[in-house]
Design a protein around this motif. Sequence first.
Motif, short mmCIF file in Angstrom:
data_model
loop_
_atom_site.label_atom_id
_atom_site.label_comp_id
_atom_site.label_asym_id
_atom_site.label_seq_id
_atom_site.Cartn_x
_atom_site.Cartn_y
_atom_site.Cartn_z
N ALA A 114 -11.08 91.37 -42.39
CA ALA A 114 -11.87 90.85 -43.51
C ALA A 114 -13.10 90.10 -43.04
O ALA A 114 -14.18 90.28 -43.60
CB ALA A 114 -11.01 89.93 -44.36
N PHE A 115 -12.94 89.25 -42.01
CA PHE A 115 -14.04 88.36 -41.66
C PHE A 115 -14.82 88.79 -40.42
O PHE A 115 -15.83 88.19 -40.10
CB PHE A 115 -13.52 86.93 -41.49
N ILE A 116 -14.33 89.80 -39.67
CA ILE A 116 -15.08 90.24 -38.49
C ILE A 116 -15.56 91.68 -38.65
O ILE A 116 -16.75 91.95 -38.60
CB ILE A 116 -14.25 90.06 -37.19
N VAL A 117 -14.62 92.61 -38.91
CA VAL A 117 -15.00 94.03 -38.98
C VAL A 117 -15.90 94.30 -40.19
O VAL A 117 -16.94 94.95 -40.07
CB VAL A 117 -13.73 94.92 -39.04
N TYR A 118 -15.51 93.78 -41.36
CA TYR A 118 -16.31 94.02 -42.56
C TYR A 118 -17.69 93.38 -42.44
O TYR A 118 -18.70 93.98 -42.81
CB TYR A 118 -15.58 93.48 -43.80
N THR A 119 -17.75 92.14 -41.92
CA THR A 119 -19.05 91.47 -41.80
C THR A 119 -19.93 92.20 -40.79
O THR A 119 -21.14 92.27 -40.95
CB THR A 119 -18.88 90.00 -41.36
N GLU A 120 -19.30 92.78 -39.77
CA GLU A 120 -20.02 93.59 -38.77
C GLU A 120 -20.71 94.77 -39.45
O GLU A 120 -21.85 95.11 -39.16
CB GLU A 120 -19.01 94.09 -37.72
N ALA A 121 -19.96 95.42 -40.38
CA ALA A 121 -20.52 96.58 -41.08
C ALA A 121 -21.58 96.15 -42.10
O ALA A 121 -22.64 96.77 -42.21
CB ALA A 121 -19.40 97.34 -41.78
N ILE A 122 -21.29 95.05 -42.81
CA ILE A 122 -22.21 94.58 -43.87
C ILE A 122 -23.58 94.22 -43.29
O ILE A 122 -24.61 94.52 -43.87
CB ILE A 122 -21.59 93.38 -44.63
N LYS A 123 -23.59 93.59 -42.11
CA LYS A 123 -24.88 93.12 -41.56
C LYS A 123 -25.82 94.28 -41.22
O LYS A 123 -27.02 94.11 -41.13
CB LYS A 123 -24.65 92.23 -40.33
N ASN A 124 -25.22 95.49 -41.03
CA ASN A 124 -26.06 96.65 -40.70
C ASN A 124 -26.48 97.45 -41.94
O ASN A 124 -27.15 98.47 -41.82
CB ASN A 124 -25.32 97.57 -39.72
N MET A 125 -26.04 97.03 -43.13
CA MET A 125 -26.42 97.74 -44.36
C MET A 125 -27.77 97.22 -44.86
O MET A 125 -28.15 96.09 -44.56
CB MET A 125 -25.37 97.50 -45.46
N GLU A 126 -28.41 98.05 -45.67
CA GLU A 126 -29.63 97.56 -46.33
C GLU A 126 -29.20 96.62 -47.46
O GLU A 126 -28.13 96.80 -48.03
CB GLU A 126 -30.41 98.75 -46.91
N VAL A 127 -30.03 95.67 -47.81
CA VAL A 127 -29.72 94.62 -48.81
C VAL A 127 -28.35 94.00 -48.49
O VAL A 127 -27.47 93.92 -49.36
CB VAL A 127 -29.74 95.17 -50.27
N SER A 128 -28.18 93.59 -47.23
CA SER A 128 -26.86 93.14 -46.79
C SER A 128 -26.35 91.93 -47.57
O SER A 128 -25.15 91.77 -47.77
CB SER A 128 -26.87 92.83 -45.29
N GLN A 129 -27.27 91.06 -48.06
CA GLN A 129 -26.84 89.88 -48.82
C GLN A 129 -26.05 90.28 -50.06
O GLN A 129 -25.00 89.70 -50.36
CB GLN A 129 -28.05 89.03 -49.27
N LEU A 130 -26.54 91.29 -50.77
CA LEU A 130 -25.88 91.74 -52.00
C LEU A 130 -24.47 92.24 -51.71
O LEU A 130 -23.51 91.86 -52.39
CB LEU A 130 -26.70 92.87 -52.65
N TRP A 131 -24.33 93.05 -50.64
CA TRP A 131 -23.00 93.60 -50.31
C TRP A 131 -22.06 92.51 -49.84
O TRP A 131 -20.86 92.57 -50.10
CB TRP A 131 -23.15 94.71 -49.26
#
Length: 592
Positions: free
Chosen positions: A374-391
Amino acid sequence: MEKARPLWATPLQFVFACISYAVGLGNVWRFPYLCQMYGGGSFLVPYIVMLIVEGMPLLYLELAVGQRMRQGSIGAWRTISPYLSGVGVASVVVSFFLSMYYNVINAWAFWYLFHSFQDPLPWSVCPVNGNRTGYDEECEKATSTQYFWYRKTLNISPSIQENGAVQWEPALCLILAWLLVYLCILRGTESTGKVVYFTASLPYCVLLIYLIRGLTLHGATNGLAYMFTPKMEQLANPKAWINAATQIFFSLGLGFGSLIAFASYNEPSNDCQKHAIIVSLLNSSTSIFASVVTFSIYGFKATFNYESCLNKVILLLTNSFDLEDGFLTASNLEQVKGYLASAYPSKYNEVFPQIKNCSLESELDTAVQGTGLAFIVYTEAIKNMEVSQLWSVLYFFMLLMLGIGSMLGNTAAILTPLTDSKAISSYLPKEAISGLVCFINCAIGMVFTTEAGNYWFDIFNDYAATLSLLLIVLVETVAVCYLYGLRRFESDLRAMTGRKLNWYWKAMWAGVSPLLIVSLFVFYLSDYIMTGTLRYQAWDASQGQLVTKDYPPYALAIIGLLVASSTMCIPLVALGTFITRRLKRGDTAPGA
């Protein structure tokens, strides 16, 4: 006149409460991990079998007991037999332990949610070191997401022996999480009934949005192919079956007394058989649905890491051998590596230690569960997405909804027996009892916000409930079938719902489910004994990774106490009841 028992406004409200309670964080972070560990698509076979022989029957049993006895867990089992009050007490104790540490996850979700509004996301980059000459050493050795979790969020100590002080930021988030829970349970079913519409339905909306986004990410298909490719040899692995049974068991929240508490606010004529089937099917479907979302994001993260690894190797070889830009590509990399090794052996051998072995398969094989997912793998993926704040905001808001929904069930399991007790409710109003329970839980929960708090969190998460719940549900099933009597219970159900009990339910309750629980119980006991010294994962800041350490003696004593304090309630209360009855009988019959 006895005060009338409060009821759910509609049967739908009850179903939403059960779904909100049962569909929790385990569906999002434990089930995908089990799929990954035990053969992807083939894990669904033991999972569905266990749902049919264990999940549905035991869920129906608990709902039926609550609806028939119209009391919380302690009162319901006391009605069946005075010797069984301990089963209800054990349920309350386990729910109390769970509430103590479970709300810490909501505190972490709040913490990440507040940080999600920053640009760039605080876990997307490493902070600079003290003298501003480079990045923080610990963060460089680990990753920016690991650093944010272990250092910024937990400020974790090197071992469980070094407790450290309470961290004020997580402590404030924990107080906020408990305030939110208190506001939701303030007026009993009246307020909970309205809240569950949100906590049950909002996670599905977020999961759906994430699914659409996940499927459009580059590399998502790699993750989905990995999930749905069945490894049939895993069907012969007993651990796959044991984990499927355990996942169904804990995911539905059996044995905590929450389901009994919720069902006790039903109209006696409510069709709880239909509701048991709906809730268990929805719960399992959500696990599979959440896995599709998780694996599409997993695929994106793995592909991203794999491609950036390839690019580093390409850049290294291009610079080392003065190759033309754009000559080396992912498709001809292996071929060119072979050529360079034979044409320039000495130079290639110099560079060779720096060449990373990039593999998409090994990226996908890294199995992570729980807070790590929840707090490492998902955040790793989210930071590489566009508009990462929203996700990021969407994701942690969903975690919070799932966590709060489960907390409503946990607190109902504690509060219903307390408000049912005339001794307590005649002195204190419902709001005061709720407030006290929340305050005590919050105060004890501060332990989990210390520097060693995460180690204690793992102890509670691993040992507070496992064996106790199996024993509680085993005693429940045996009590209904053999003490109260299956025929008597069947006629009660027919009188309540006007429906004849199917042979399937009777066969499962009287034989299959209890045998399954006994085998799980034996497996867990032997597993604990065979493991020898219990160990835990500690964070080593100098290496930037987790290391395995042995638990100190006092931690082992607390693990023993956690298991014993709930399981021993059952025999101790039965013994106490027996002694007081003998004494009373002795008083009333002096000539005996």
